[in-house]
Design an enzyme around this catalytic site. Structure first.
Site, short mmCIF file in Angstrom:
data_model
loop_
_atom_site.label_atom_id
_atom_site.label_comp_id
_atom_site.label_asym_id
_atom_site.label_seq_id
_atom_site.Cartn_x
_atom_site.Cartn_y
_atom_site.Cartn_z
N SER A 52 38.81 37.53 34.15
CA SER A 52 38.46 38.55 33.28
C SER A 52 39.88 38.76 32.40
O SER A 52 40.92 38.14 32.43
CB SER A 52 38.38 39.71 34.27
N ARG A 87 46.79 45.89 36.58
CA ARG A 87 46.49 44.61 36.39
C ARG A 87 47.26 43.90 35.34
O ARG A 87 47.14 42.86 34.90
CB ARG A 87 45.12 44.16 36.13
N ARG A 91 41.82 46.07 31.88
CA ARG A 91 41.52 46.70 32.96
C ARG A 91 42.37 47.64 33.45
O ARG A 91 43.20 48.29 32.57
CB ARG A 91 41.26 45.45 34.13
N HIS A 109 43.11 33.67 34.20
CA HIS A 109 42.34 34.62 34.65
C HIS A 109 40.91 34.66 34.08
O HIS A 109 40.62 34.54 33.00
CB HIS A 109 42.84 35.99 34.42
N ARG A 145 31.22 38.71 44.14
CA ARG A 145 32.02 39.87 44.16
C ARG A 145 32.04 40.38 42.43
O ARG A 145 31.88 39.52 41.56
CB ARG A 145 33.58 39.66 44.43
N TYR A 188 33.43 38.88 36.95
CA TYR A 188 33.53 37.38 37.15
C TYR A 188 32.42 36.49 37.03
O TYR A 188 32.69 35.39 37.56
CB TYR A 188 34.15 37.62 38.89
N ASN A 202 45.16 30.41 39.29
CA ASN A 202 44.58 31.66 38.98
C ASN A 202 44.95 32.59 40.52
O ASN A 202 44.44 32.63 41.54
CB ASN A 202 42.87 31.78 39.09
N PRO A 233 43.41 35.08 46.49
CA PRO A 233 42.50 35.87 47.27
C PRO A 233 41.21 36.25 46.64
O PRO A 233 41.28 36.57 45.43
CB PRO A 233 43.19 36.89 47.64
N ASN A 234 40.14 36.18 47.28
CA ASN A 234 38.84 36.57 46.84
C ASN A 234 37.93 35.88 45.86
O ASN A 234 37.02 36.11 45.80
CB ASN A 234 38.77 38.17 46.39
N ALA A 243 44.95 38.51 42.75
CA ALA A 243 45.71 39.85 42.97
C ALA A 243 47.28 39.70 43.22
O ALA A 243 48.07 40.44 42.78
CB ALA A 243 45.21 40.62 44.08
N GLU A 265 48.43 29.44 33.59
CA GLU A 265 47.96 30.69 34.29
C GLU A 265 46.55 31.09 33.91
O GLU A 265 46.37 31.12 32.64
CB GLU A 265 48.87 31.88 33.93
C1 DQA Z 1 41.71 37.73 38.37
C2 DQA Z 1 42.53 39.21 38.08
C3 DQA Z 1 42.94 39.85 39.04
O1 DQA Z 1 43.57 41.09 38.52
C4 DQA Z 1 42.38 40.07 40.41
O2 DQA Z 1 42.83 40.56 41.33
C5 DQA Z 1 41.49 38.84 40.78
C6 DQA Z 1 40.87 37.91 39.54
C7 DQA Z 1 40.86 37.16 37.20
O3 DQA Z 1 40.53 36.06 37.44
O4 DQA Z 1 40.25 37.78 36.37
O5 DQA Z 1 41.21 38.60 41.77
O6 DQA Z 1 43.01 36.99 38.61
#
Ligand code: DQA
Length: 148
Positions: A103, A112, A108, A101, A19, A24, A75, A11-12, A78, A99
């Site tokens: 960030s 997370r 953080r 990410h 965002r 990011y 990725n 998501p997102n 959330a 896996e």
């Molecule tokens: C994320 C880190 C997650 O905590 C966050 O909810 C994201 C992006 C990252 O790529 O750093 O949406 O997966």
């Protein structure tokens, strides 16, 4: 040939570039997609890249990947921190999983810092920005060629 990979985004991530740029970066999802396709081609990989904001859709994508792909880069965004369903689906995929990410999730908020998938994946990349996608593609190619 062991060269079909999928990058699954949660998501997102479709709003990359829009965002939280401090976390990011400024590159858009489409630009990222182009970069990933280019790198995969260079390395002789066939890449599919998907994104969904819906947990069940991500589970379906992971399940369907069993017969179609040799490796998954994910990725889960959330859902990394909340989804037992995504963890269980990944656990059924008996091939390499990376896996990813953008960030550094350990630097953080507390919520997370827990990933529900880290202990079942092959390896992980975090905190290196969107370059992490390119690094993951390079690592996946090595995993599939048993060169790691
Ligand atoms: C994320 C880190 C997650 O905590 C966050 O909810 C994201 C992006 C990252 O790529 O750093 O949406 O997966």
């Amino acid at each position: 040939m062991n060269n079909k990979i999928i990058i699954i985004n949660g998501p997102n991530l479709n709003l990359l570039g829009e965002r939280e740029q401090s976390q990011y970066g400024t590159i858009s999802f489409n630009e990222l997609k182009e970069n990933c396709i280019k790198k995969s081609k260079e390395l002789g990989l066939e890449l599919e890249l998907s994104q969904s904001n819906v947990e069940g859709e991500l589970v379906n994508i992971i399940q369907n990947s069993r017969k179609k792909f040799d490796g998954i880069i994910i990725n889960a965004a959330a859902f990394t921190h909340t989804s037992v369903a995504i963890r269980d689906a990944l656990d059924i995929f008996k091939k390499p999983i990376i896996e990813l990410h953008i960030s550094n999730i350990y630097k953080r908020e507390e919520f997370r810092k827990k990933s529900l998938i880290s202990d079942i994946v092959t390896g992980g990349i975090f905190g290196l920005g969107v370059d992490g996608y390119i690094l993951a593609i390079i690592s996946m190619q090595k995993l599939l060629k048993n060169e790691n």
